[in-house]
Write a protein that holds these residues in place. Structure first.
Motif, PDB file in Angstrom:
ATOM      1  N   ALA A 412       0.826  -1.208   0.000  1.00  0.00           N
ATOM      2  CA  ALA A 412       0.000   0.000   0.000  1.00  0.00           C
ATOM      3  C   ALA A 412       0.863   1.261   0.000  1.00  0.00           C
ATOM      4  N   THR A 413       1.929   1.258   0.778  1.00  0.00           N
ATOM      5  CA  THR A 413       2.819   2.424   0.817  1.00  0.00           C
ATOM      6  C   THR A 413       3.433   2.696  -0.548  1.00  0.00           C
ATOM      7  N   LEU A 414       3.917   1.650  -1.197  1.00  0.00           N
ATOM      8  CA  LEU A 414       4.533   1.822  -2.515  1.00  0.00           C
ATOM      9  C   LEU A 414       3.488   2.210  -3.559  1.00  0.00           C
ATOM     10  N   ALA A 415       2.286   1.631  -3.465  1.00  0.00           N
ATOM     11  CA  ALA A 415       1.232   1.944  -4.427  1.00  0.00           C
ATOM     12  C   ALA A 415       0.814   3.405  -4.316  1.00  0.00           C
ATOM     13  N   ARG A 416       0.644   3.899  -3.074  1.00  0.00           N
ATOM     14  CA  ARG A 416       0.262   5.314  -2.924  1.00  0.00           C
ATOM     15  C   ARG A 416       1.374   6.241  -3.403  1.00  0.00           C
ATOM     16  N   ALA A 422      -6.155   2.305  -6.022  1.00  0.00           N
ATOM     17  CA  ALA A 422      -6.862   1.020  -6.052  1.00  0.00           C
ATOM     18  C   ALA A 422      -5.920  -0.124  -5.694  1.00  0.00           C
ATOM     19  N   HIS A 423      -4.670  -0.017  -6.127  1.00  0.00           N
ATOM     20  CA  HIS A 423      -3.690  -1.030  -5.734  1.00  0.00           C
ATOM     21  C   HIS A 423      -3.573  -1.065  -4.204  1.00  0.00           C
ATOM     22  N   ALA A 424      -3.454   0.121  -3.612  1.00  0.00           N
ATOM     23  CA  ALA A 424      -3.285   0.200  -2.157  1.00  0.00           C
ATOM     24  C   ALA A 424      -4.506  -0.377  -1.439  1.00  0.00           C
ATOM     25  N   ALA A 427      -4.804  -4.232  -1.445  1.00  0.00           N
ATOM     26  CA  ALA A 427      -3.964  -4.904  -0.452  1.00  0.00           C
ATOM     27  C   ALA A 427      -4.512  -4.689   0.955  1.00  0.00           C
ATOM     28  N   GLU A 428      -4.951  -3.468   1.265  1.00  0.00           N
ATOM     29  CA  GLU A 428      -5.418  -3.150   2.622  1.00  0.00           C
ATOM     30  C   GLU A 428      -6.700  -3.886   2.975  1.00  0.00           C
ATOM     31  N   MET A 429      -7.543  -4.156   1.988  1.00  0.00           N
ATOM     32  CA  MET A 429      -8.774  -4.885   2.272  1.00  0.00           C
ATOM     33  C   MET A 429      -8.474  -6.273   2.825  1.00  0.00           C
ATOM     34  N   ARG A 430      -7.425  -6.914   2.312  1.00  0.00           N
ATOM     35  CA  ARG A 430      -7.044  -8.227   2.847  1.00  0.00           C
ATOM     36  C   ARG A 430      -6.518  -8.087   4.275  1.00  0.00           C
ATOM     37  N   ARG A 431      -5.788  -7.022   4.510  1.00  0.00           N
ATOM     38  CA  ARG A 431      -5.253  -6.806   5.859  1.00  0.00           C
ATOM     39  C   ARG A 431      -6.341  -6.550   6.868  1.00  0.00           C
TER      40      ARG A 431
END
Length: 439
Positions: A412-416, A422-424, A427-431
């Motif tokens: 998420a950090t790299l995506a933002r 949407a990439h971030a 990933a965060e939804m799974r977390r």
């Protein structure tokens, strides 16, 4: 008198002269490009009809249907049965050695688990269908059949389709026998850019392939270049090359014949001898002048040596290695006292032949390693044809619930940082366990 360039590293313009000698124009003139573009367009649009018309025009082979261009298994079997015992043994021995060498190149799938319980790996699978182009111009090349086909078979390719020019319908029986020994699945009497186009696009009769390998003339090379992306290719090959580094202690006639062995391919072939003994360079030139009249292809050899051959004086073998690394030759013979020690300093070469008793010709036919090698200085970044050219590698990623959560912040950090929200969030939804639980 044999004309051949003489160079010395003591010349102030040596490196510029060497570059001029070894630079290669691949023949992709505007005329070649225009002809190939038209052929590719026609075969893509017209299929078998275009292949039939172009084959009649260029190879003087006129048949009513594309099916008649296919060489039957029976015809291949007859070609094999018609060989004398010595030829058949030679083909089968070479094939066995090539298979054995390439079997050691097989890639394997693998997996591992990280500290979070995620499973990561690589799945290795063979290509489904491969096209092999076998030249049929100034010589017959059964060795090309073996070298291009057997690595594909070892890799597990489902189907190998071979195309070969057949001027007026004639194909060398030795080439057809080699196809049978190598296990080629289908053979077509089609050559030139139209054969490459048929393999890349597919026609009603010739199936489309996933990759095309094998050498050819300027039209074939340009066709391969243009279809790359639609299909894979091995390389766009230039003329054959040999560089011999000799310390001056090998029989001069051996070295002369080694240079001839590549110069006889065609008038653009390159043959270079590098040596720290100027007297030996003279001896080799004298040996070439003495032996040349005995060669069946003497005029081709003479022309090639005059255009692209060279005898190069170096101060020592260390300087010879520097010359080799600059040229990045397709074939490099190290005819010296300690060839393995010298080979450690060679960074760029397609294949290295170690010692006085290892002529390049053995590598061409039966040593085992592939003779399809990078030319025109591409050994700086390319490798010999091998099983790995016929295998694909697919990445495998399986996150555990805890593992996906552990990596979510990094992703998420790299995506933002890239502005890809949407990439971030994905990933965060799974977390965070957002959304409905999967069924």
């Amino acid at each position: 008198m044999l004309e051949i360039t003489r160079l010395s590293t003591t010349q102030p313009d040596f490196w510029d002269s060497l570059q001029q000698l070894t630079d290669w124009d691949d023949g992709a003139t505007s005329r070649v490009e225009e002809v190939v573009a038209e052929i590719l367009q026609r075969v893509a649009a017209e299929g078998d009809a275009a292949v039939l018309e172009l084959t009649a025009r260029f190879d003087r082979l006129a048949v009513d249907t594309a099916a008649e261009l296919e060489v039957s298994v029976d015809e291949q079997e007859r070609a094999l049965a018609g060989l004398d015992d010595e030829q058949r043994r030679a083909l089968e021995t070479a094939a066995a050695r090539i298979r054995d060498y390439h079997a050691r190149q097989l890639g394997e799938s693998w997996e591992y688990a990280d500290e979070h319980g995620n499973r990561l790996g690589q799945q290795v699978t063979p290509l489904a269908r491969v096209g092999v182009y076998v030249p049929g111009g100034k010589a017959a090349y059964p060795s090309s059949v073996l070298m291009n086909t057997l690595p594909a078979k070892v890799a597990g390719v489902d189907e190998v389709i071979m195309v070969v020019p057949a001027p007026e319908g004639a194909v060398s029986p030795l080439v057809l026998a080699a196809a049978r020994v190598a296990g080629v699945d289908r053979v077509f009497r089609v050559g030139g850019a139209q054969a490459v186009a048929a393999l890349a696009c597919g026609t009603e009769t010739i199936p489309a392939v996933d990759k095309i390998v094998g050498p050819g003339n300027a039209f074939v090379a340009e066709a391969k270049r243009r279809v790359f992306g639609r299909v894979g290719i091995d390389m766009v090959a230039g003329p054959s090359e040999i560089m011999v580094i000799c310390d001056g202690q090998t029989d001069a006639e051996w070295i002369a014949m080694d240079l001839f062995s590549q110069a006889e391919h065609d008038e653009d072939a390159r043959a270079i001898l590098v040596c720290p003994d100027p007297l030996f360079l003279d001896q080799v030139q004298a040996a070439m002048e003495r032996l040349l009249p005995e060669m069946e292809r003497s005029e081709i050899i003479r022309t090639a040596l005059g255009r692209r051959g060279a005898l190069i004086y170096v101060r020592d073998l260390a300087e010879a290695a520097e010359v080799a690394n600059r040229i990045a030759p397709e074939h490099l013979e190290l005819s010296v006292v300690e060839p393995r020690h010298m080979a450690a300093g060679i960074r760029h070469a397609g294949a290295i032949f170690l010692g006085r008793h290892t002529p390049e010709a053995i590598g061409d036919y039966c040593a085992g390693p592939n003779h399809v090698l990078p030319t025109s200085r591409t050994a700086r970044f390319a490798s010999p044809l091998g099983v790995y050219d016929f295998q694909k590698r697919t990445s495998l990623i399986e996150c555990s619930p805890a593992g996906g959560a552990a990596l979510a912040d990094v992703a998420a950090t790299l995506a933002r940082g890239e502005g890809l929200t949407a990439h971030a969030r994905s990933a965060e939804m799974r977390r965070d366990g957002e959304g409905a639980e999967p069924r």
